[in-house]
Design a protein around this motif. Structure first.
Motif, short mmCIF file in Angstrom:
data_model
loop_
_atom_site.label_atom_id
_atom_site.label_comp_id
_atom_site.label_asym_id
_atom_site.label_seq_id
_atom_site.Cartn_x
_atom_site.Cartn_y
_atom_site.Cartn_z
N ALA A 185 0.87 -1.17 0.00
CA ALA A 185 0.00 0.00 0.00
C ALA A 185 0.91 1.23 0.00
O ALA A 185 0.75 2.15 0.78
CB ALA A 185 -0.92 -0.02 1.21
N GLY A 186 1.89 1.19 -0.91
CA GLY A 186 2.89 2.24 -0.94
C GLY A 186 2.82 3.09 -2.19
O GLY A 186 1.78 3.17 -2.86
N ALA A 187 3.96 3.71 -2.52
CA ALA A 187 4.03 4.55 -3.72
C ALA A 187 3.60 3.74 -4.94
O ALA A 187 2.97 4.27 -5.86
CB ALA A 187 5.46 5.05 -3.91
N LEU A 188 3.92 2.45 -4.95
CA LEU A 188 3.63 1.62 -6.12
C LEU A 188 2.15 1.29 -6.29
O LEU A 188 1.71 0.96 -7.38
CB LEU A 188 4.42 0.31 -6.03
CG LEU A 188 5.93 0.45 -6.19
CD1 LEU A 188 6.64 -0.82 -5.73
CD2 LEU A 188 6.30 0.77 -7.63
N CYS A 189 1.38 1.36 -5.21
CA CYS A 189 -0.05 1.05 -5.32
C CYS A 189 -0.83 2.29 -5.73
O CYS A 189 -2.03 2.22 -5.97
CB CYS A 189 -0.61 0.50 -4.00
SG CYS A 189 -1.16 1.78 -2.88
N ALA A 190 -0.13 3.42 -5.74
CA ALA A 190 -0.80 4.69 -6.04
C ALA A 190 0.07 5.43 -7.07
O ALA A 190 0.85 4.80 -7.77
CB ALA A 190 -0.95 5.48 -4.74
N CYS A 191 -0.07 6.74 -7.11
CA CYS A 191 0.76 7.47 -8.07
C CYS A 191 2.03 8.00 -7.39
O CYS A 191 2.84 8.68 -8.01
CB CYS A 191 -0.04 8.62 -8.66
SG CYS A 191 -1.50 8.02 -9.53
N GLY A 192 2.19 7.68 -6.13
CA GLY A 192 3.36 8.11 -5.38
C GLY A 192 3.01 8.18 -3.90
O GLY A 192 1.84 8.21 -3.53
N TYR A 193 4.01 8.11 -3.04
CA TYR A 193 3.91 8.27 -1.58
C TYR A 193 3.19 7.11 -0.91
O TYR A 193 3.69 6.51 0.02
CB TYR A 193 3.25 9.61 -1.22
CG TYR A 193 3.67 10.13 0.13
CD1 TYR A 193 4.98 10.53 0.37
CD2 TYR A 193 2.75 10.25 1.18
CE1 TYR A 193 5.38 11.02 1.62
CE2 TYR A 193 3.14 10.75 2.43
CZ TYR A 193 4.45 11.13 2.64
OH TYR A 193 4.82 11.62 3.87
N GLY A 194 1.99 6.78 -1.37
CA GLY A 194 1.30 5.60 -0.83
C GLY A 194 0.21 5.93 0.16
O GLY A 194 0.12 7.04 0.68
N THR A 195 -0.61 4.93 0.44
CA THR A 195 -1.71 5.09 1.39
C THR A 195 -1.21 4.68 2.78
O THR A 195 -0.81 5.53 3.57
CB THR A 195 -2.93 4.27 0.93
OG1 THR A 195 -2.56 2.90 0.77
CG2 THR A 195 -3.48 4.78 -0.38
N ALA A 196 -1.17 3.38 3.07
CA ALA A 196 -0.67 2.94 4.38
C ALA A 196 0.82 3.29 4.54
O ALA A 196 1.24 3.80 5.59
CB ALA A 196 -0.88 1.44 4.54
N LEU A 197 1.60 3.05 3.48
CA LEU A 197 3.03 3.39 3.60
C LEU A 197 3.22 4.90 3.60
O LEU A 197 4.21 5.40 4.13
CB LEU A 197 3.85 2.74 2.48
CG LEU A 197 3.90 1.20 2.45
CD1 LEU A 197 4.99 0.72 1.50
CD2 LEU A 197 4.10 0.59 3.83
N GLY A 198 2.28 5.63 3.04
CA GLY A 198 2.34 7.09 3.10
C GLY A 198 2.24 7.56 4.55
O GLY A 198 2.93 8.50 4.96
N VAL A 199 1.39 6.88 5.33
CA VAL A 199 1.26 7.24 6.75
C VAL A 199 2.58 6.92 7.48
O VAL A 199 3.06 7.74 8.28
CB VAL A 199 0.08 6.47 7.39
CG1 VAL A 199 0.04 6.69 8.90
CG2 VAL A 199 -1.25 6.90 6.75
N ILE A 200 3.16 5.78 7.16
CA ILE A 200 4.46 5.44 7.78
C ILE A 200 5.52 6.46 7.35
O ILE A 200 6.30 6.95 8.17
CB ILE A 200 4.86 3.99 7.40
CG1 ILE A 200 3.90 3.00 8.07
CG2 ILE A 200 6.31 3.71 7.78
CD1 ILE A 200 4.08 1.55 7.66
#
Ligand code: MRU
Length: 347
Positions: free
Chosen positions: A158-173
């Motif tokens: 759930a990071g940059a790779l699952c989105a367009c960058g930064y991530g959802t769950a990994l964005g929070v981390i």
């Protein structure tokens, strides 16, 4: 910054997620059919990423349409949207993104064909920009939930790779680490496609965030040893009552977290929330090919002819979810009320 996907004049360019972590290669899809194939075969995967990929596929197909009037363009547009919508069934972001492209088309349908083509490309590109901002906002809201130091467990990518960058769950981390918190991540390997060991570990190591890969069946023992301060995952679809569809194995992790008194957080943008689906039992669960289970790195690991099940997702009932982190803030039970109230504010 990792560029999961981008619009180029030659087509939609993806980092090939099937090749990571050993090869960092990029593919450019030159037609909407190639984009649909990239989604189906997991070259690009993860809920927000496949949404934006589908929007770019629509834009690409419309750009290359030979239509000379609105009627012809609309027929092409509908065919392209249908093709992209049929790629993967579970992540609602895909349908959300195609709906947004349809709304845009309808809003400008009186304009000349060339204007419509240009506007749809701009809309898809705008969705990419908004996705990164959304993830950063989720990161800011969610970071306060994580401890000043300790280990966080995550499942799938759930990071940059699952989105367009930064991530959802990994964005929070990431946001928590950027704010000075000293975090270490346990990444579940995530059988059978190994998004955790291949993708999550790859991107966290690139960012210098200490990461330990564990096989999925180790999570309970590690929780019992008191090593996990919190669990955070993404979502592919959140039903109106707060039930969460996410990568197969998430449900098991949620039960383990509850048993061990560990908070279980879900980070997801509003484009993942589906108020038209009343509860998790109504979420369509994608079944993927048996080969993902029977083979590993091209080598057969099960006896010939054995029966296999391969659901790509499971549903975690809402009462296991300590909080849902969105771009506008943190939602808690009763989700039936908090989700619909926050969606009303945001539409
Ligand atoms: O099959 P995948 O790799 O597309 O599944 C992805 C997940 O389940 C992610 O955890 C999910 O998309 C959440 S990340 C926004």
């Amino acid at each position: 910054m990792i560029k999961t996907l981008e619009w180029t004049d030659a087509g939609v360019r993806f980092i090939d997620q099937t090749k990571l972590p050993t090869e960092e290669t990029y593919v450019t899809c030159k037609t909407y059919e190639e984009v649909a194939d990239a989604i189906r075969t997991m070259v690009v995967r993860g809920a927000p990423a496949i949404g934006v990929a589908a929007a770019m596929g629509v834009a690409l197909g419309v750009r290359d349409s030979k239509a000379i009037d609105h009627g012809e363009l609309k027929r092409d547009f509908d065919r392209i949207c249908d093709a992209l919508a049929s790629t993967r069934p579970t992540a609602v972001n895909l349908f959300w993104a195609i709906r947004r492209m349809k709304n845009k088309f309808d809003a400008i349908s009186a304009q000349p064909v060339a204007n419509i083509q240009r506007s749809l490309i701009a809309e898809a590109q705008q969705m990419l920009v908004e996705d990164i901002a959304t993830n950063q906002a989720m990161g800011k809201h969610g970071a306060v939930l994580l401890p000043a130091s300790g280990s966080i467990l995550t499942h799938c990518n759930a990071g940059a790779l699952c989105a367009c960058g930064y991530g959802t769950a990994l964005g929070v981390i990431r946001a928590a680490v950027e704010s000075g918190k000293k975090l270490h991540v346990f990444a579940d390997e995530t059988r059978p496609f190994l998004q955790g060991s291949r993708l999550t570990a790859w991107e966290l190591m690139k960012d210098g965030i200490p990461t330990t890969v564990i096989s999925d069946n180790m999570a309970g023992a590690i929780m019992r040893q008191g090593k996990i301060a919190a669990v955070i995952v993404g979502a592919d679809r959140i039903a109106a009552n707060g039930d969460v569809a996410n990568k197969i194995g998430t449900y098991t992790v949620a039960i383990l977290a509850k048993e061990h008194g560990i908070p279980f957080y879900v980070a997801a943008p509003f484009s993942t929330i589906d108020l038209n689906t009343p509860d998790g039992s109504q979420i369509p669960i994608e079944q993927r090919s048996a080969r993902e289970v029977t083979h590993m790195a091209g080598k057969q690991i099960t006896p010939d002819g054995v029966m296999v099940e391969n659901p790509a997702f499971d549903v975690t009932p809402h009462h296991y979810v300590s909080a849902i982190i969105t771009e506008r803030g943190i939602l808690r039970e009763p989700y039936t009320e908090t989700l619909s109230a926050s969606m009303r504010v945001n539409t």
